[in-house]
Each structure stands twice: as C-alpha cells, then as structure tokens.
Design an enzyme around this catalytic site. Structure first.
Site, short mmCIF file in Angstrom:
data_model
loop_
_atom_site.label_atom_id
_atom_site.label_comp_id
_atom_site.label_asym_id
_atom_site.label_seq_id
_atom_site.Cartn_x
_atom_site.Cartn_y
_atom_site.Cartn_z
N THR A 1 -5.48 -7.10 10.64
CA THR A 1 -5.73 -5.80 10.02
C THR A 1 -5.14 -4.67 10.87
O THR A 1 -4.51 -3.75 10.33
CB THR A 1 -7.25 -5.59 9.87
OG1 THR A 1 -7.81 -6.71 9.18
CG2 THR A 1 -7.56 -4.31 9.11
N PHE B 1 -15.32 3.85 7.19
CA PHE B 1 -13.95 4.19 6.80
C PHE B 1 -13.73 4.18 5.28
O PHE B 1 -12.62 4.42 4.82
CB PHE B 1 -12.95 3.25 7.48
CG PHE B 1 -13.15 1.77 7.17
CD1 PHE B 1 -12.69 1.22 5.97
CD2 PHE B 1 -13.79 0.94 8.07
CE1 PHE B 1 -12.87 -0.12 5.69
CE2 PHE B 1 -13.97 -0.42 7.80
CZ PHE B 1 -13.51 -0.95 6.59
N GLU C 1 -9.36 -9.83 -8.12
CA GLU C 1 -8.39 -8.75 -7.85
C GLU C 1 -7.18 -8.87 -8.78
O GLU C 1 -6.62 -7.86 -9.22
CB GLU C 1 -7.99 -8.78 -6.38
CG GLU C 1 -9.16 -8.37 -5.48
CD GLU C 1 -8.91 -8.57 -3.99
OE1 GLU C 1 -7.84 -9.08 -3.60
OE2 GLU C 1 -9.81 -8.20 -3.21
N ARG D 1 -2.42 -14.46 4.49
CA ARG D 1 -3.05 -13.69 5.57
C ARG D 1 -2.32 -13.93 6.89
O ARG D 1 -2.22 -13.04 7.73
CB ARG D 1 -4.55 -14.00 5.65
CG ARG D 1 -5.27 -13.56 4.36
CD ARG D 1 -6.72 -13.25 4.54
NE ARG D 1 -6.94 -12.18 5.48
CZ ARG D 1 -7.25 -10.92 5.13
NH1 ARG D 1 -7.32 -10.56 3.86
NH2 ARG D 1 -7.47 -10.02 6.05
N ASN E 1 -2.04 0.08 6.80
CA ASN E 1 -1.50 -1.18 7.33
C ASN E 1 -0.63 -1.95 6.34
O ASN E 1 -0.57 -3.17 6.37
CB ASN E 1 -2.64 -2.03 7.90
CG ASN E 1 -3.68 -2.37 6.86
OD1 ASN E 1 -3.55 -2.00 5.71
ND2 ASN E 1 -4.71 -3.08 7.26
N LYS F 1 0.82 -1.21 0.00
CA LYS F 1 0.00 0.00 0.00
C LYS F 1 0.86 1.28 0.00
O LYS F 1 2.07 1.23 0.29
CB LYS F 1 -0.92 -0.04 1.23
CG LYS F 1 -1.95 -1.18 1.17
CD LYS F 1 -2.86 -1.15 2.38
CE LYS F 1 -3.99 -2.16 2.26
NZ LYS F 1 -4.93 -2.07 3.40
N HIS G 1 -2.17 -5.36 1.38
CA HIS G 1 -3.48 -5.96 1.16
C HIS G 1 -3.28 -7.43 0.81
O HIS G 1 -2.33 -7.77 0.10
CB HIS G 1 -4.20 -5.27 0.00
CG HIS G 1 -5.41 -6.02 -0.47
ND1 HIS G 1 -6.62 -5.96 0.19
CD2 HIS G 1 -5.58 -6.90 -1.50
CE1 HIS G 1 -7.48 -6.75 -0.43
NE2 HIS G 1 -6.88 -7.33 -1.46
N TYR H 1 -12.26 -1.57 -3.59
CA TYR H 1 -12.76 -1.79 -2.22
C TYR H 1 -14.28 -1.65 -2.13
O TYR H 1 -14.82 -1.36 -1.05
CB TYR H 1 -12.08 -0.81 -1.26
CG TYR H 1 -10.70 -1.27 -0.83
CD1 TYR H 1 -10.53 -2.39 -0.01
CD2 TYR H 1 -9.55 -0.59 -1.23
CE1 TYR H 1 -9.28 -2.82 0.39
CE2 TYR H 1 -8.28 -1.02 -0.82
CZ TYR H 1 -8.16 -2.14 -0.01
OH TYR H 1 -6.91 -2.56 0.40
N ARG I 1 2.58 -6.81 8.84
CA ARG I 1 1.90 -5.65 9.43
C ARG I 1 2.49 -5.28 10.78
O ARG I 1 2.58 -4.10 11.12
CB ARG I 1 0.39 -5.92 9.51
CG ARG I 1 -0.28 -5.73 8.15
CD ARG I 1 -1.69 -6.21 8.14
NE ARG I 1 -2.44 -5.76 6.96
CZ ARG I 1 -3.62 -6.26 6.59
NH1 ARG I 1 -4.19 -7.22 7.32
NH2 ARG I 1 -4.22 -5.81 5.51
#
Ligand code: ADP
Ligand code: MG
Length: 131
Positions: free
Chosen positions: A85, A51, A120, A79, A106, A3, A109, A43, A96
């Site tokens: 998150t 948010f 995606e 993950r 964070n 990100k 993704h 998203y 993270r």
C-alpha cells in the site's frame, strides 16, 4: 482500478502494459469517474478509518480506469504485482514502486479476495460488459 493521480500523470498505458504482460486477461475495461457518494460506497469498509474522508475525495477527484482481470490465483498475483500500500515499502518492479506518489495516492487498487472482486466488478460492470 487505476486511480485518479496515475491517470492524470499519464501512466494508464504503462500500468495496463505491466498488468497484461504479467499474464492477466482483460474481462472488462471502463474509463469513468466516481462521484463522492460512489467512492464512499466503494470504500465503505474503511469508513471508520481516519483517512476515509481524504480517500473518498481523492478517488472522486478525477477519472479512473476500472477493470476486471482474470488469471489463475488472480487476487494474490495482482497484489504481488501492485506491491505494498505504501510505495516506500513496495518491492522493486511493482506498479506502486514505479508509479505511486504516496500511501494515499498509490496509483492502483486491487481487490483483496475473490468475494470482494466479484462485488467490486459488479459495482462497475453489468454482466453484458464482462467477457
Ligand atoms: P490496499 O489498497 O493496498 O488494499 P487498504 O485497503 O488498506 O490498502 O487501503 C485502501 C486505500 O486507502 C489505499 O490504497 C490508500 O489509497 C488509502 N490509504 C490506506 N491507508 C492510508 C493511510 N494511512 N493514509 C492515507 N490513505 C491511506
Ligand atoms: Mg484494500
């Protein structure tokens, strides 16, 4: 995807190293920047969340590194590698925990299912960019 804030902080190389060292194979890789419209579409599942606006502006705020990764059990293992998150809840040794600034910013993704990974992946890459 790495990100914008992690890219701006110069963490891309270290994050990629953690991903490749964990046994993921690169299928596709692209340095690019999302418009707000594109970030909003990416998203879209979160559009009713409080948010969402902040998330869209943030994801369009600078370049990202998008990747398609391959591995047995890739979604679950990725993950686990990236962690929770919210970096305050992320386990030691996760991407993270090491690089995220906040729950919003964070660092990375990760897709949440094989189905969404395919969607995606197609968002960022043509079939000729997947090897
Ligand atoms: P994940 O990225 O771990 O799958 P979600 O799908 O729940 O998390 O949320 C998507 C992204 O939206 C998060 O990675 C984070 O950047 C942002 N986000 C999630 N929850 C919040 C929140 N409460 N406040 C601000 N941003 C958030
Ligand atoms: Mg998610």
């Amino acid at each position: 995807m790495i990100k914008p804030e992690a890219m701006a902080a110069g963490h891309a190389g270290k994050v990629l190293d953690m991903i490749l060292s964990a046994g993921f194979r690169l299928v596709s890789l692209k340095y690019t920047r999302l418009s707000e419209a594109e970030a909003g579409k990416f998203y879209e599942v979160h559009k009713e969340r409080g948010f969402y606006r902040e998330l869209v502006e943030y994801m369009a705020s600078g370049p990202v590194l998008a990747a398609i990764l391959e591995k047995d059990n890739a979604v679950q293992d990725f993950r686990k590698l990236i962690g929770s998150t919210d970096p305050a809840e992320a386990a030691e040794g996760t991407i993270r925990k090491r690089f995220a600034e906040s729950k919003a910013k964070n660092a990375v993704h990760g897709s949440d299912s094989d189905e969404n990974a395919a969607i995606e992946g197609a968002f960022f890459f043509t079939t000729r960019e997947q090897y």
